[in-house]
Write a protein that holds these residues in place. Structure first.
Motif, PDB file in Angstrom:
ATOM      1  N   TYR A   4       0.855  -1.188   0.000  1.00 27.69           N
ATOM      2  CA  TYR A   4       0.000   0.000   0.000  1.00 27.69           C
ATOM      3  C   TYR A   4       0.896   1.245   0.000  1.00 27.69           C
ATOM      4  CZ  TYR A   4      -3.902  -3.039   1.310  1.00 27.69           C
ATOM      5  OH  TYR A   4      -4.866  -4.024   1.331  1.00 27.69           O
ATOM      6  N   GLY A   5       0.616   2.166  -0.884  1.00 24.84           N
ATOM      7  CA  GLY A   5       1.339   3.432  -0.919  1.00 24.84           C
ATOM      8  C   GLY A   5       0.403   4.571  -0.574  1.00 24.84           C
ATOM      9  N   PHE A   6       0.747   5.341   0.456  1.00 24.66           N
ATOM     10  CA  PHE A   6      -0.109   6.411   0.960  1.00 24.66           C
ATOM     11  C   PHE A   6       0.536   7.758   0.648  1.00 24.66           C
ATOM     12  CE2 PHE A   6      -1.357   8.946   4.896  1.00 24.66           C
ATOM     13  CZ  PHE A   6      -2.584   9.335   4.365  1.00 24.66           C
ATOM     14  N   GLY A   7      -0.054   8.491  -0.294  1.00 27.05           N
ATOM     15  CA  GLY A   7       0.535   9.777  -0.625  1.00 27.05           C
ATOM     16  C   GLY A   7      -0.169  10.462  -1.774  1.00 27.05           C
ATOM     17  N   GLN A  44       5.136  -3.751 -11.845  1.00 19.64           N
ATOM     18  CA  GLN A  44       5.782  -4.378 -13.001  1.00 19.64           C
ATOM     19  C   GLN A  44       6.544  -5.628 -12.595  1.00 19.64           C
ATOM     20  OE1 GLN A  44       4.462  -2.745 -15.567  1.00 19.64           O
ATOM     21  NE2 GLN A  44       3.821  -1.485 -13.831  1.00 19.64           N
ATOM     22  N   PHE A  45       6.987  -5.669 -11.352  1.00 19.64           N
ATOM     23  CA  PHE A  45       7.697  -6.847 -10.846  1.00 19.64           C
ATOM     24  C   PHE A  45       6.739  -7.931 -10.353  1.00 19.64           C
ATOM     25  CE2 PHE A  45      11.500  -3.966  -9.519  1.00 19.64           C
ATOM     26  CZ  PHE A  45      11.904  -3.877 -10.849  1.00 19.64           C
ATOM     27  N   GLY A  46       5.430  -7.672 -10.482  1.00 13.71           N
ATOM     28  CA  GLY A  46       4.444  -8.711 -10.182  1.00 13.71           C
ATOM     29  C   GLY A  46       3.806  -8.650  -8.811  1.00 13.71           C
ATOM     30  N   HIS A  47       4.011  -7.571  -8.067  1.00 20.18           N
ATOM     31  CA  HIS A  47       3.442  -7.470  -6.727  1.00 20.18           C
ATOM     32  C   HIS A  47       2.079  -6.794  -6.759  1.00 20.18           C
ATOM     33  CE1 HIS A  47       7.235  -8.717  -4.936  1.00 20.18           C
ATOM     34  NE2 HIS A  47       7.850  -7.851  -5.717  1.00 20.18           N
ATOM     35  N   PRO A  48       1.116  -7.278  -5.968  1.00 20.89           N
ATOM     36  CA  PRO A  48      -0.156  -6.561  -5.818  1.00 20.89           C
ATOM     37  C   PRO A  48       0.102  -5.227  -5.104  1.00 20.89           C
ATOM     38  CG  PRO A  48      -0.328  -8.823  -4.997  1.00 20.89           C
ATOM     39  CD  PRO A  48       1.134  -8.545  -5.212  1.00 20.89           C
ATOM     40  N   THR A  49      -0.480  -4.163  -5.624  1.00 21.54           N
ATOM     41  CA  THR A  49      -0.283  -2.832  -5.055  1.00 21.54           C
ATOM     42  C   THR A  49      -1.617  -2.111  -4.945  1.00 21.54           C
ATOM     43  OG1 THR A  49       0.069  -1.840  -7.234  1.00 21.54           O
ATOM     44  CG2 THR A  49       2.035  -2.619  -6.057  1.00 21.54           C
ATOM     45  N   GLU A  50      -1.683  -1.151  -4.038  1.00 19.11           N
ATOM     46  CA  GLU A  50      -2.854  -0.282  -3.906  1.00 19.11           C
ATOM     47  C   GLU A  50      -2.381   1.120  -3.526  1.00 19.11           C
ATOM     48  OE1 GLU A  50      -6.024  -0.666  -4.499  1.00 19.11           O
ATOM     49  OE2 GLU A  50      -6.156  -2.855  -4.781  1.00 19.11           O
ATOM     50  N   ILE A  51      -2.846   2.120  -4.255  1.00 16.28           N
ATOM     51  CA  ILE A  51      -2.540   3.499  -3.930  1.00 16.28           C
ATOM     52  C   ILE A  51      -3.636   4.053  -3.028  1.00 16.28           C
ATOM     53  CG2 ILE A  51      -3.623   4.360  -6.047  1.00 16.28           C
ATOM     54  CD1 ILE A  51      -0.538   5.923  -4.352  1.00 16.28           C
ATOM     55  N   LEU A  52      -3.237   4.714  -1.973  1.00 16.30           N
ATOM     56  CA  LEU A  52      -4.159   5.335  -1.029  1.00 16.30           C
ATOM     57  C   LEU A  52      -4.035   6.843  -1.198  1.00 16.30           C
ATOM     58  CD1 LEU A  52      -3.046   3.132   1.992  1.00 16.30           C
ATOM     59  CD2 LEU A  52      -5.207   2.877   0.768  1.00 16.30           C
ATOM     60  N   THR A  71      -0.329   0.881 -15.702  1.00 15.66           N
ATOM     61  CA  THR A  71       0.790   0.236 -14.994  1.00 15.66           C
ATOM     62  C   THR A  71       0.315  -0.792 -13.967  1.00 15.66           C
ATOM     63  OG1 THR A  71       0.837   2.120 -13.455  1.00 15.66           O
ATOM     64  CG2 THR A  71       2.348   2.180 -15.330  1.00 15.66           C
ATOM     65  N   ARG A  72      -0.970  -1.061 -13.923  1.00 20.93           N
ATOM     66  CA  ARG A  72      -1.558  -2.106 -13.079  1.00 20.93           C
ATOM     67  C   ARG A  72      -1.419  -1.821 -11.582  1.00 20.93           C
ATOM     68  NH1 ARG A  72       1.403  -4.848 -16.779  1.00 20.93           N
ATOM     69  NH2 ARG A  72       2.834  -5.743 -15.237  1.00 20.93           N
ATOM     70  N   VAL A  73      -1.409  -0.551 -11.211  1.00 21.37           N
ATOM     71  CA  VAL A  73      -1.438  -0.173  -9.799  1.00 21.37           C
ATOM     72  C   VAL A  73      -2.891  -0.189  -9.336  1.00 21.37           C
ATOM     73  CG1 VAL A  73      -1.036   1.698  -8.141  1.00 21.37           C
ATOM     74  CG2 VAL A  73       0.667   1.196  -9.913  1.00 21.37           C
ATOM     75  N   GLY A  74      -3.159  -0.804  -8.180  1.00 19.96           N
ATOM     76  CA  GLY A  74      -4.521  -0.906  -7.679  1.00 19.96           C
ATOM     77  C   GLY A  74      -5.121   0.445  -7.314  1.00 19.96           C
ATOM     78  N   THR A  75      -6.380   0.632  -7.639  1.00 16.85           N
ATOM     79  CA  THR A  75      -7.061   1.913  -7.411  1.00 16.85           C
ATOM     80  C   THR A  75      -8.311   1.767  -6.549  1.00 16.85           C
ATOM     81  OG1 THR A  75      -8.353   1.621  -9.460  1.00 16.85           O
ATOM     82  CG2 THR A  75      -6.255   2.803  -9.639  1.00 16.85           C
TER      83      THR A  75
END
Length: 323
Positions: A4-7, A44-52, A71-75
């Motif tokens: 999870y990325g918060f920003g 891109q390296f295959g990890h599940p991600t979510e932007i907060l 870029t397949r970043v979770g929204t």
């Protein structure tokens, strides 16, 4: 495992061909932001991600969303509110002329409403929560709540990843230091530079080397893992380091050429987190992360958008052509 990325998500406006801002007639627009940049690479390296984050529900907000879709970043956790996207204008350096950044992000949707996203963080045991000092700088409400939020996440087994990323044109040292010091005891993985120790936190003397600086902060705040990517401007080399309680490991020093400086630290962060999640040895992890940073200097984008194999296949000499 989800990262999870918060920003804040930002739009970067850059004049073409190294023009100065005062002479600009047109701009290239990039979508970025420190946390988003790291997530793009990890995705891109295959990890599940979510932007907060918080975005306005209009064309410029949709432009940012489109980048995430590509870029397949979770929204799934993005909130929407009336307002504006944070922006900045960048004058690229050329030769002996330094670059310049002008921020225009006050009263953006994230600056005004970003704290509301913290109520919806759904991270679980084994997930990573990534944020930077920039996030703390742009939203006072977040600063007031962040310690409680991090403590709650740690109770759930979430790993806290923090990049100090101090920006003096966003907040002053007197305001930043108490907030950062309150966070450090909760951090599992810390990204920092030497000046964070010598100039910001003042834990070290100016002539202390990076190893000494990192060990001082680690012992003071009991941080499990610390990492830094260090440029030698005179030699045009980049070298990464990782410090744990048992090991201090330096990568090879890689020569690099600068097309773009934006996002190099974020690429390094993504490389470290990738190696940690893959269970690599720390030496392999820091070497991979340093290569990520070197590669990001060669792109015009804010985030490193390559496959893992591209990093491993970093050219061993300038201008190589793979056929």
């Amino acid at each position: 495992m989800t990262v999870y990325g918060f920003g804040e998500v930002l739009l970067r406006y850059t004049p073409p061909d190294y023009e100065q801002l005062k002479d600009a007639g047109t701009f290239k627009v990039n979508v970025g932001g420190a946390e988003l940049n790291a997530l793009v690479t990890l995705a891109q390296f295959g990890h599940p991600t979510e932007i907060l984050t918080v975005l306005p529900n209009h064309a410029l907000g949709h432009l940012a969303l489109q980048k995430m879709f590509q870029t397949r970043v979770g929204t799934s956790f993005i909130k929407y509110n009336n307002g504006r996207v944070g922006t900045y204008y960048m004058e690229e350096s050329f030769g002996f002329r330094s670059g310049k950044v002008i921020y225009d992000r006050e009263h953006s949707t994230f600056a005004e409403h970003g704290a509301s996203v913290m109520n919806d963080i759904n991270a679980q045991n084994g997930d990573y929560f990534v944020f930077t000092g920039i996030t703390l700088a742009v939203n006072k409400a977040i600063r007031r709540q962040i310690v409680d939020v991090l403590a709650h996440l740690k109770e759930k087994g979430v790993k806290i990843v923090f990049d100090i990323n101090f920006r003096s044109n966003l907040w002053d040292k007197e305001e930043a230091v108490p907030v950062i010091k309150s966070i450090l005891p909760l951090v599992d993985v810390l990204f920092l530079g030497k000046k964070d120790a010598t100039h910001l936190l003042e834990t070290n003397a100016l002539d202390d080397d990076m190893k000494t600086c990192a060990k001082t902060i680690q012992s003071q705040y009991d941080i499990a893992l610390m990492a830094s990517s260090n440029r030698n401007i005179e030699q045009s080399t980049l070298q990464g380091i990782i410090l744990t309680k048992d090991d201090y490991i330096e990568s090879q020093a890689y020569a690099y050429t600068v097309l773009n400086r934006i996002g190099a630290g974020d690429a390094f962060m993504a490389g470290v987190l990738h190696g940690l999640n893959k269970g690599w040895q720390l030496g392999e992890t820091v070497d991979f992360a340093t290569k990520c940073s070197v590669l990001q200097h060669t792109t015009n984008e804010d985030a490193l958008n390559v496959q893992e194999s591209d990093v491993f296949n970093l050219s061993t000499h300038f201008g190589a052509l793979k056929r």
